[in-house]
Design an enzyme around this catalytic site. Structure first.
Site, PDB file in Angstrom:
ATOM      1  N   CYS A 261       0.838  -1.210   0.000  1.00  0.00           N
ATOM      2  CA  CYS A 261       0.000   0.000   0.000  1.00  0.00           C
ATOM      3  C   CYS A 261       0.879   1.268   0.000  1.00  0.00           C
ATOM      4  O   CYS A 261       1.854   1.350   0.749  1.00  0.00           O
ATOM      5  CB  CYS A 261      -0.924  -0.012   1.222  1.00  0.00           C
ATOM      6  SG  CYS A 261      -2.030   1.409   1.265  1.00  0.00           S
TER       7      CYS A 261
ATOM      8  N   CYS B 255       0.362   4.917   6.978  1.00  0.00           N
ATOM      9  CA  CYS B 255      -0.272   4.713   8.288  1.00  0.00           C
ATOM     10  C   CYS B 255       0.729   3.990   9.211  1.00  0.00           C
ATOM     11  O   CYS B 255       1.133   2.850   8.916  1.00  0.00           O
ATOM     12  CB  CYS B 255      -1.544   3.886   8.130  1.00  0.00           C
ATOM     13  SG  CYS B 255      -2.608   4.487   6.802  1.00  0.00           S
TER      14      CYS B 255
ATOM     15  N   CYS C  86       0.393   0.286  10.325  1.00  0.00           N
ATOM     16  CA  CYS C  86      -0.064  -0.751   9.393  1.00  0.00           C
ATOM     17  C   CYS C  86       1.052  -1.568   8.754  1.00  0.00           C
ATOM     18  O   CYS C  86       1.948  -1.023   8.088  1.00  0.00           O
ATOM     19  CB  CYS C  86      -0.921  -0.115   8.297  1.00  0.00           C
ATOM     20  SG  CYS C  86      -1.642  -1.378   7.225  1.00  0.00           S
TER      21      CYS C  86
ATOM     22  N   CYS D 142     -16.147  -9.436   5.840  1.00  0.00           N
ATOM     23  CA  CYS D 142     -15.527  -8.145   5.564  1.00  0.00           C
ATOM     24  C   CYS D 142     -14.321  -8.361   4.647  1.00  0.00           C
ATOM     25  O   CYS D 142     -13.415  -9.120   4.979  1.00  0.00           O
ATOM     26  CB  CYS D 142     -15.115  -7.501   6.885  1.00  0.00           C
ATOM     27  SG  CYS D 142     -14.341  -5.902   6.666  1.00  0.00           S
TER      28      CYS D 142
ATOM     29  N   CYS E 186     -19.295  -6.603   3.870  1.00  0.00           N
ATOM     30  CA  CYS E 186     -18.669  -5.325   4.189  1.00  0.00           C
ATOM     31  C   CYS E 186     -17.385  -5.249   3.383  1.00  0.00           C
ATOM     32  O   CYS E 186     -16.740  -6.265   3.153  1.00  0.00           O
ATOM     33  CB  CYS E 186     -18.364  -5.280   5.685  1.00  0.00           C
ATOM     34  SG  CYS E 186     -17.450  -3.808   6.196  1.00  0.00           S
TER      35      CYS E 186
ATOM     36  N   CYS F  62     -19.413   1.511   8.861  1.00  0.00           N
ATOM     37  CA  CYS F  62     -18.640   0.914   9.946  1.00  0.00           C
ATOM     38  C   CYS F  62     -17.423   1.806  10.110  1.00  0.00           C
ATOM     39  O   CYS F  62     -16.593   1.900   9.200  1.00  0.00           O
ATOM     40  CB  CYS F  62     -18.240  -0.507   9.546  1.00  0.00           C
ATOM     41  SG  CYS F  62     -17.087  -1.262  10.705  1.00  0.00           S
TER      42      CYS F  62
ATOM     43  N   ARG G 206     -17.787  -2.935  18.158  1.00  0.00           N
ATOM     44  CA  ARG G 206     -17.029  -4.167  17.897  1.00  0.00           C
ATOM     45  C   ARG G 206     -15.707  -4.202  18.646  1.00  0.00           C
ATOM     46  O   ARG G 206     -14.868  -3.318  18.493  1.00  0.00           O
ATOM     47  CB  ARG G 206     -16.769  -4.332  16.390  1.00  0.00           C
ATOM     48  CG  ARG G 206     -16.063  -5.646  16.058  1.00  0.00           C
ATOM     49  CD  ARG G 206     -16.023  -5.935  14.569  1.00  0.00           C
ATOM     50  NE  ARG G 206     -17.346  -5.847  13.994  1.00  0.00           N
ATOM     51  CZ  ARG G 206     -17.659  -5.093  12.951  1.00  0.00           C
ATOM     52  NH1 ARG G 206     -16.746  -4.392  12.367  1.00  0.00           N
ATOM     53  NH2 ARG G 206     -18.884  -5.074  12.506  1.00  0.00           N
TER      54      ARG G 206
HETATM   55  N1  SAM Z   1      -6.725   0.371   3.206  1.00  0.00           N
HETATM   56  C1  SAM Z   1      -8.001   0.542   3.770  1.00  0.00           C
HETATM   57  C2  SAM Z   1      -8.058   1.677   4.770  1.00  0.00           C
HETATM   58  O1  SAM Z   1      -7.029   2.108   5.268  1.00  0.00           O
HETATM   59  O2  SAM Z   1      -9.173   2.134   5.049  1.00  0.00           O
HETATM   60  C3  SAM Z   1      -8.572  -0.712   4.420  1.00  0.00           C
HETATM   61  C4  SAM Z   1      -7.711  -1.638   5.231  1.00  0.00           C
HETATM   62  S1  SAM Z   1      -7.026  -0.985   6.738  1.00  0.00           S
HETATM   63  C5  SAM Z   1      -5.902  -2.266   7.160  1.00  0.00           C
HETATM   64  C6  SAM Z   1      -8.401  -1.077   7.879  1.00  0.00           C
HETATM   65  C7  SAM Z   1      -8.169  -0.658   9.309  1.00  0.00           C
HETATM   66  O3  SAM Z   1      -7.433  -1.654  10.002  1.00  0.00           O
HETATM   67  C8  SAM Z   1      -7.386   0.602   9.581  1.00  0.00           C
HETATM   68  O4  SAM Z   1      -8.142   1.753   9.415  1.00  0.00           O
HETATM   69  C9  SAM Z   1      -6.984   0.430  11.038  1.00  0.00           C
HETATM   70  O5  SAM Z   1      -7.952   1.005  11.882  1.00  0.00           O
HETATM   71  C10 SAM Z   1      -6.965  -1.087  11.218  1.00  0.00           C
HETATM   72  N2  SAM Z   1      -5.590  -1.575  11.472  1.00  0.00           N
HETATM   73  C11 SAM Z   1      -4.590  -1.701  10.578  1.00  0.00           C
HETATM   74  N3  SAM Z   1      -3.463  -2.144  11.160  1.00  0.00           N
HETATM   75  C12 SAM Z   1      -3.747  -2.309  12.471  1.00  0.00           C
HETATM   76  C13 SAM Z   1      -2.980  -2.723  13.587  1.00  0.00           C
HETATM   77  N4  SAM Z   1      -1.695  -3.044  13.482  1.00  0.00           N
HETATM   78  N5  SAM Z   1      -3.582  -2.785  14.798  1.00  0.00           N
HETATM   79  C14 SAM Z   1      -4.893  -2.444  14.915  1.00  0.00           C
HETATM   80  N6  SAM Z   1      -5.668  -2.040  13.892  1.00  0.00           N
HETATM   81  C15 SAM Z   1      -5.103  -1.951  12.680  1.00  0.00           C
HETATM   82  C1  DTB Z   2     -11.128  -2.742  11.723  1.00  0.00           C
HETATM   83  O1  DTB Z   2     -11.474  -1.742  12.385  1.00  0.00           O
HETATM   84  N1  DTB Z   2     -10.296  -3.681  12.136  1.00  0.00           N
HETATM   85  C2  DTB Z   2     -10.073  -4.677  11.112  1.00  0.00           C
HETATM   86  C3  DTB Z   2     -11.078  -4.238  10.010  1.00  0.00           C
HETATM   87  N2  DTB Z   2     -11.584  -2.999  10.517  1.00  0.00           N
HETATM   88  C4  DTB Z   2     -10.658  -4.139   8.617  1.00  0.00           C
HETATM   89  C5  DTB Z   2      -8.656  -4.783  10.692  1.00  0.00           C
HETATM   90  C6  DTB Z   2      -7.709  -5.025  11.830  1.00  0.00           C
HETATM   91  C7  DTB Z   2      -6.344  -5.212  11.248  1.00  0.00           C
HETATM   92  C8  DTB Z   2      -5.330  -5.607  12.283  1.00  0.00           C
HETATM   93  C9  DTB Z   2      -3.980  -5.745  11.685  1.00  0.00           C
HETATM   94  C10 DTB Z   2      -3.881  -6.805  10.642  1.00  0.00           C
HETATM   95  O2  DTB Z   2      -4.311  -7.961  10.855  1.00  0.00           O
HETATM   96  O3  DTB Z   2      -3.272  -6.534   9.584  1.00  0.00           O
HETATM   97 FE1  SF4 Z   3      -2.828   1.208   3.369  1.00  0.00          FE
HETATM   98 FE2  SF4 Z   3      -2.732   0.038   5.749  1.00  0.00          FE
HETATM   99 FE3  SF4 Z   3      -3.145   2.651   5.585  1.00  0.00          FE
HETATM  100 FE4  SF4 Z   3      -5.090   0.941   4.784  1.00  0.00          FE
HETATM  101  S1  SF4 Z   3      -4.316   1.198   6.864  1.00  0.00           S
HETATM  102  S2  SF4 Z   3      -4.381   2.791   3.728  1.00  0.00           S
HETATM  103  S3  SF4 Z   3      -3.796  -0.727   3.978  1.00  0.00           S
HETATM  104  S4  SF4 Z   3      -1.277   1.567   4.939  1.00  0.00           S
END
Ligand code: SAM
Ligand code: DTB
Ligand code: SF4
Length: 332
Positions: free
Chosen positions: A54, A58, A61, A98, A130, A190, A262
């Site tokens: 990506c 973030c 992430c 989802c 979702c 959501c 959730r």
């Molecule tokens: N790329 C899209 C976005 O950013 O909206 C969708 C996928 S993103 C991984 C969805 C959500 O996962 C993020 O907004 C964040 O709240 C959660 N998330 C990602 N990495 C995480 C982590 N290490 N621990 C907890 N929540 C995480």
């Molecule tokens: C949300 O709030 N939590 C989920 C879902 N929406 C997409 C994702 C959590 C991701 C946790 C880190 C991972 O497994 O990559």
């Molecule tokens: Fe990309 Fe992860 Fe950010 Fe979603 S949360 S926009 S997958 S870097």
């Protein structure tokens, strides 16, 4: 007892959050019982349909291309594979699937057409679908709605002030704009966030304040505890304690009385007793299945054992909102 309010102040939310813990849980549990069946918990299951690579930054992430993590990058999964995973999740008790993609935004290309097919296929299986695909325009949200999308996940993640410390490649208003586009397409929202990213309690109240001023409130609100992943800037972050999680869930329950709250990422680190307190405090949804998007989560069987002990049962699909009417035929 609060009715649905859209005029909460940050101070009010902060004060609720900081009440004596058992007082707070009691109040939240009372609100919970007024608006929800406390023995039902909605189960969502996640599939990472496109993982890693990506362009966003973030800080939490593991899927951001710029960090060096162990995530196994893959392109969009084939429809058949996604369908099989959804069937398995349904058999395990999940009412919602989802689909997550590591995209900054949706592009109008063949991948998006394939996601639309995934949506219509899973909707045909009588599961709530979702998607979380990054930013979407109103037109794209409408296409998703027409394919049978039930909900769109797009988290505000934290307060507007703290957002800049976590992500620089987009801003808070971009997030809110996508939520507006989703709402216009009549898809349920959501949206929640993460605790344990170095934010203050004021920031946590600020995040709930933002969510509580969306009209109507998001139908579901994920509260994630940061899962620190090696290779991300947050790898050494001290994780949120169970007490912080309970406070956040209870406050969300009081401020957003009708939303599903959730208990999301971070459950692997929580005891069953800790999770029980979260359910008591108003959590009524979880992600189940041995994987979240890229990180581990408790096994289905383990969660079913917990449900058995706590006297909880999985909620059926389409109880709160009708099954989406499919407008367009998407060739599967
Ligand atoms: N790329 C899209 C976005 O950013 O909206 C969708 C996928 S993103 C991984 C969805 C959500 O996962 C993020 O907004 C964040 O709240 C959660 N998330 C990602 N990495 C995480 C982590 N290490 N621990 C907890 N929540 C995480
Ligand atoms: C949300 O709030 N939590 C989920 C879902 N929406 C997409 C994702 C959590 C991701 C946790 C880190 C991972 O497994 O990559
Ligand atoms: Fe990309 Fe992860 Fe950010 Fe979603 S949360 S926009 S997958 S870097």
């Amino acid at each position: 007892m609060p009715e649905t309010r859209y005029d909460w102040t940050r101070e009010e939310i902060f004060e609720i959050h900081n009440k004596p813990l058992l007082e707070l849980v009691y109040e939240a549990a009372s609100v919970h019982r007024k608006y929800h069946n406390p023995s039902e918990v909605q189960i969502s299951s996640l599939i990472s349909i496109k993982t890693g690579g990506c362009p966003e930054d973030c800080a939490y992430c593991p899927q951001a291309a710029r960090y060096h993590t162990d995530v196994k990058v893959h392109k969009l999964l084939p429809l058949e594979e996604v369908k099989e995973m959804a069937e398995k999740a349904k058999a395990g008790g999940a009412s919602r699937m989802c689909l997550g993609a590591a995209w900054r935004e949706v592009r109008d290309n063949r991948d998006f057409d394939n996601v639309l097919k995934m949506v219509s296929t899973i909707n045909d299986m009588d599961m709530e679908v979702c998607c979380t695909l990054g930013m979407v325009t109103e037109e794209q949200a409408k296409k998703l709605a027409d394919a049978g999308l039930y909900a769109y996940n797009h988290n505000v993640d934290t307060s507007e002030e703290h957002y800049k410390e976590i992500i620089t490649t987009r801003n808070y208003d971009d997030r809110l704009k996508t939520l507006e586009n989703v709402r216009k397409a009549n898809v349920t929202i959501c949206s929640g966030g993460i605790i344990g990213m170095g934010e203050s309690v004021e920031d946590r109240a600020g995040m709930l304040h933002t969510l509580s001023h969306l009209m109507p409130h998001p139908e579901s609100v994920p509260i994630n505890a940061l899962v620190p992943v090696e290779g991300t800037p947050m790898e050494n972050q001290q994780t949120a304690s169970i007490w912080e999680m309970v406070r956040m869930i209870a406050t969300a329950r009081i401020v957003l009385p009708k939303s599903a709250v959730r208990l999301s990422a971070g459950r692997l680190e929580m005891s069953m007793e800790g999770q029980a307190l979260c359910f008591m405090a108003g959590a009524n949804s979880i992600f189940a299945g041995d994987k979240l998007l890229t990180t581990p989560n408790p096994e289905f069987n383990q969660d079913m054992e917990m449900f058995e002990i706590l006297g909880l049962k999985p909620k059926m699909a389409f109880v709160d909102h009708q099954k989406p009417q499919v407008q367009q035929s998407v060739d599967a």
